[in-house]
Design an enzyme around this catalytic site. Structure first.
Site, PDB file in Angstrom:
ATOM      1  N   SER A 125       0.829  -1.204   0.000  1.00 45.54           N
ATOM      2  CA  SER A 125       0.000   0.000   0.000  1.00 45.54           C
ATOM      3  C   SER A 125       0.861   1.251   0.000  1.00 45.54           C
ATOM      4  O   SER A 125       1.954   1.264   0.571  1.00 45.54           O
ATOM      5  CB  SER A 125      -0.874  -0.013   1.254  1.00 45.54           C
ATOM      6  OG  SER A 125      -1.510   1.221   1.427  1.00 45.54           O
ATOM      7  N   TYR A 150      -2.498  -1.523  10.695  1.00 47.63           N
ATOM      8  CA  TYR A 150      -2.683  -2.019   9.333  1.00 47.63           C
ATOM      9  C   TYR A 150      -1.480  -1.634   8.464  1.00 47.63           C
ATOM     10  O   TYR A 150      -0.885  -2.473   7.785  1.00 47.63           O
ATOM     11  CB  TYR A 150      -3.987  -1.458   8.734  1.00 47.63           C
ATOM     12  CG  TYR A 150      -4.024  -1.546   7.237  1.00 47.63           C
ATOM     13  CD1 TYR A 150      -4.281  -2.754   6.597  1.00 47.63           C
ATOM     14  CD2 TYR A 150      -3.749  -0.424   6.435  1.00 47.63           C
ATOM     15  CE1 TYR A 150      -4.275  -2.838   5.217  1.00 47.63           C
ATOM     16  CE2 TYR A 150      -3.747  -0.505   5.059  1.00 47.63           C
ATOM     17  CZ  TYR A 150      -4.002  -1.707   4.453  1.00 47.63           C
ATOM     18  OH  TYR A 150      -3.981  -1.799   3.093  1.00 47.63           O
ATOM     19  N   LYS A 154       1.789  -3.900   6.477  1.00 47.69           N
ATOM     20  CA  LYS A 154       2.265  -3.818   5.088  1.00 47.69           C
ATOM     21  C   LYS A 154       3.786  -3.573   5.072  1.00 47.69           C
ATOM     22  O   LYS A 154       4.521  -4.172   4.277  1.00 47.69           O
ATOM     23  CB  LYS A 154       1.529  -2.720   4.324  1.00 47.69           C
ATOM     24  CG  LYS A 154       0.040  -3.007   4.130  1.00 47.69           C
ATOM     25  CD  LYS A 154      -0.187  -4.293   3.321  1.00 47.69           C
ATOM     26  CE  LYS A 154      -1.626  -4.710   3.224  1.00 47.69           C
ATOM     27  NZ  LYS A 154      -1.811  -6.053   2.640  1.00 47.69           N
TER      28      LYS A 154
HETATM   29  C1  UD1 Z   1      -7.597   4.398   3.261  1.00 46.65           C
HETATM   30  C2  UD1 Z   1      -6.595   3.785   4.194  1.00 46.65           C
HETATM   31  C3  UD1 Z   1      -5.476   3.180   3.377  1.00 46.65           C
HETATM   32  C4  UD1 Z   1      -6.037   2.194   2.372  1.00 46.65           C
HETATM   33  C5  UD1 Z   1      -7.059   2.919   1.516  1.00 46.65           C
HETATM   34  C6  UD1 Z   1      -7.713   2.037   0.489  1.00 46.65           C
HETATM   35  C7  UD1 Z   1      -6.772   5.271   6.139  1.00 46.65           C
HETATM   36  C8  UD1 Z   1      -6.067   6.246   7.011  1.00 46.65           C
HETATM   37  N1  UD1 Z   1      -6.098   4.791   5.084  1.00 46.65           N
HETATM   38  O1  UD1 Z   1      -6.953   5.449   2.563  1.00 46.65           O
HETATM   39  O2  UD1 Z   1      -4.573   2.550   4.225  1.00 46.65           O
HETATM   40  O3  UD1 Z   1      -4.991   1.696   1.586  1.00 46.65           O
HETATM   41  O4  UD1 Z   1      -8.074   3.447   2.355  1.00 46.65           O
HETATM   42  O5  UD1 Z   1      -8.559   1.106   1.077  1.00 46.65           O
HETATM   43  O6  UD1 Z   1      -7.903   4.903   6.399  1.00 46.65           O
HETATM   44  N2  UD1 Z   1     -13.097  11.099   3.060  1.00 46.65           N
HETATM   45  C9  UD1 Z   1     -14.096  12.014   3.331  1.00 46.65           C
HETATM   46  N3  UD1 Z   1     -15.295  11.532   3.805  1.00 46.65           N
HETATM   47  C10 UD1 Z   1     -15.531  10.204   4.011  1.00 46.65           C
HETATM   48  C11 UD1 Z   1     -14.505   9.271   3.709  1.00 46.65           C
HETATM   49  C12 UD1 Z   1     -13.292   9.764   3.250  1.00 46.65           C
HETATM   50  O7  UD1 Z   1     -13.927  13.217   3.168  1.00 46.65           O
HETATM   51  O8  UD1 Z   1     -16.633   9.848   4.465  1.00 46.65           O
HETATM   52  C13 UD1 Z   1     -11.811  11.585   2.533  1.00 46.65           C
HETATM   53  C14 UD1 Z   1     -10.623  11.216   3.390  1.00 46.65           C
HETATM   54  O9  UD1 Z   1     -10.400  12.191   4.374  1.00 46.65           O
HETATM   55  C15 UD1 Z   1      -9.519  11.140   2.343  1.00 46.65           C
HETATM   56  C16 UD1 Z   1     -10.229  10.674   1.088  1.00 46.65           C
HETATM   57  O10 UD1 Z   1     -11.615  10.953   1.296  1.00 46.65           O
HETATM   58  O11 UD1 Z   1      -8.985  12.401   2.118  1.00 46.65           O
HETATM   59  C17 UD1 Z   1     -10.052   9.208   0.821  1.00 46.65           C
HETATM   60  O12 UD1 Z   1     -10.412   8.483   1.986  1.00 46.65           O
HETATM   61  P1  UD1 Z   1     -10.470   6.886   2.008  1.00 46.65           P
HETATM   62  O13 UD1 Z   1     -11.304   6.400   0.900  1.00 46.65           O
HETATM   63  O14 UD1 Z   1     -10.850   6.467   3.401  1.00 46.65           O
HETATM   64  O15 UD1 Z   1      -8.996   6.435   1.674  1.00 46.65           O
HETATM   65  P2  UD1 Z   1      -7.623   6.829   2.415  1.00 46.65           P
HETATM   66  O16 UD1 Z   1      -7.859   7.408   3.733  1.00 46.65           O
HETATM   67  O17 UD1 Z   1      -6.807   7.590   1.440  1.00 46.65           O
END
Ligand code: UD1
Length: 335
Positions: A125, A150, A154
Site C-alpha cells: 500500500s 494495518y 504492510k
Molecule cells: C484508506 C486507508 C489506506 C487504504 C485505503 C484504500 C486510512 C487512514 N487509510 O486510505 O490505508 O490503503 O483506504 O482502502 O484509512 N473522506 C471524506 N469523507 C468520508 C470518507 C473519506 O472526506 O466519508 C476523505 C478522506 O479524508 C480522504 C479521502 O476521502 O482524504 C479518501 O479516503 P479513504 O477512501 O478512506 O482512503 P484513504 O484514507 O486515502
C-alpha cells in the site's frame, strides 16, 4: 497452462484479478476464508469468464491447512491478497492484524521455500510512504513510521519478503496500491463494504442511493488547491491488470532483483471535492455533503509517480476517474 494461487480471491481486488488472470489464459485456484466476502462471488466470476476457478475455503492462519493445500496443489505463482484491511479496527485489534496479515504470509513463504515454488506478488500500500515529502511519490521516497497497525503490517510484510527473497532465492514483487475504486464493467463484482463505509467512494454511492443522509468531507483546510485532501484513485480493473503484468515479469524472469516493489496508481491526484464533482457528472445525481473537521490520521496528499511501473511492468492505467465512479454507481444501484 500456468496455475496461479490467489489468496483472498473472492475479495474486492482479488476477484477482479482472478477475472483478468483467467482472461489472460491462466488457470486459477482461489483460497479465501469468506471472512469479508460471500461464496456468491465465485459464481459471478464464473459468469464473467465462463470458467469456474477451483476454490478452497481455508483460513491461512491454520498452518496445517496451508500445508495440506500445497501437498495437493502444485502452483506456478501466488498472488497474496488475503488480509484484514480496516485501518481503524487495526488499532483495537493489533494482535489479530499481525497474526492474520503476517502469520499467514510466513506460512505461505515457508511452503514456497520447502517445495521450491516461486513467483510471489504481495498486496502492499502507498500507506508505507505516510505523508511523503515530495509529490508525486516515487519508489525512492522513504518508508515512514506507520500511522496504523494495518500500515505496519504492510511495512513489516515487505521486510519479511525482502529477507525471504534473499535467503531462499525467491522472486517477489510488492505492489504499492494507491486508492482502488470502481467495479467490473459487467457490474457482477465490486466492493462489498460491511456496515457503515469508511472509504470515500462507497460512502458517496450509499449517500447518492439514499442509504446515508449526507457525506462528511473531512477537512477543507489542507494545503491543496481547494483545501480538501488529495488522493490517487485507480480503477480496480486497471489495478488487477498490474498484477498480471507483475506476474508475467516474474514468470518470464524479467525482474532485475529478487525483491522489487512498484507504485500502482494513475499518477493523477484528485481532491475530495473533485471526486464529488466527477461523481455527480458520472451519475447525474446531486450529492448531499457538508464540510466537517479533518479525520484523525489522514494525510494531505498522496499520488503516484508511475514512471517506473509503466516502464518495468509495461503497464499503464486505461480508465478515467469518471469511468471508475460510473461503475461504482452502477454497482451500488444493483445491490
Ligand atoms: C484508506 C486507508 C489506506 C487504504 C485505503 C484504500 C486510512 C487512514 N487509510 O486510505 O490505508 O490503503 O483506504 O482502502 O484509512 N473522506 C471524506 N469523507 C468520508 C470518507 C473519506 O472526506 O466519508 C476523505 C478522506 O479524508 C480522504 C479521502 O476521502 O482524504 C479518501 O479516503 P479513504 O477512501 O478512506 O482512503 P484513504 O484514507 O486515502
Amino acid at each position: 497452462m500456468k496455475k496461479i494461487l490467489v489468496t483472498g480471491g473472492l475479495g474486492f481486488i482479488g476477484s477482479h484479478t482472478v477475472v483478468e488472470l483467467q482472461n489472460a489464459g491462466f488457470e486459477v485456484v482461489i483460497i479465501d476464508d469468506l471472512s469479508n466476502t460471500t461464496i456468491g462471488v465465485l459464481d459471478k466470476i464464473t459468469e464473467i469468464t465462463g470458467t469456474k476457478p477451483d476454490f478452497h475455503q481455508i483460513d491461512l492462519r491454520v498452518k496445517n491447512d496451508v500445508k495440506n493445500f500445497f501437498e495437493n496443489n502444485k502452483v506456478d505463482g501466488i498472488i497474496h491478497f488475503a488480509a484484514f484491511k480496516a485501518v481503524g479496527e487495526s488499532m483495537h485489534k493489533p494482535l489479530d492484524y499481525y497474526e492474520n496479515n503476517l502469520g499467514a504470509l510466513v506460512y505461505l513463504l515457508q511452503e514456497m521455500r520447502d517445495r521450491k515454488l516461486d513467483n510471489f506478488i504481495f498486496s502492499s500500500s502507498c500507506t508505507v510512504y505516510g505523508q511523503a515529502d515530495e509529490l508525486p511519490i516515487t519508489e525512492k521516497a522513504p518508508v515512514k513510521t506507520a500511522e496504523s497497525v494495518y500500515g505496519n503490517t504492510k511495512q513489516i510484510g515487505e521486510e519479511i519478503l525482502k529477507d525471504a527473497s534473499k535467503a531462499h532465492n525467491l522472486n517477489i514483487i510488492a505492489l504499492r496500491y494507491f486508492n482502488p475504486i470502481g467495479a467490473h464493467p459487467s457490474i457482477k463484482i465490486g466492493e462489498l463494504p460491511l456496515g457503515v463505509p469508511q472509504n470515500l467512494i462507497p460512502y458517496i454511492t450509499q449517500t447518492a442511493a439514499g442509504m446515508r443522509e449526507e457525506l462528511s468531507v473531512f477537512g477543507d483546510d489542507y494545503d491543496t488547491p481547494d483545501g480538501t485532501a488529495v488522493r490517487d484513485y485507480i480503477h480496480v480493473v486497471d489495478l488487477a491488470k498490474a498484477h498480471i503484468a507483475a506476474l508475467e515479469r516474474l514468470i518470464n524472469k524479467n525482474n532485475k532483483k529478487g525483491f522489487e516493489y512498484f507504485n500502482i496508481g494513475t499518477g493523477k491526484g484528485s481532491s475530495v471535492l473533485e471526486v464529488i464533482k466527477a461523481f455527480e457528472k458520472a451519475s447525474g445525481k446531486t450529492l448531499n455533503y457538508k464540510i466537517v473537521p479533518r479525520r484523525e490520521g489522514d494525510i494531505t496528499a498522496a499520488y503516484a509517480d508511475t514512471t517506473i511501473a509503466n516502464k518495468e511492468l509495461n503497464w499503464k492505467t486505461e480508465k478515467t476517474l469518471e469511468e471508475a465512479l460510473g461503475s461504482s454507481w452502477k454497482w451500488q444501484q444493483q445491490q
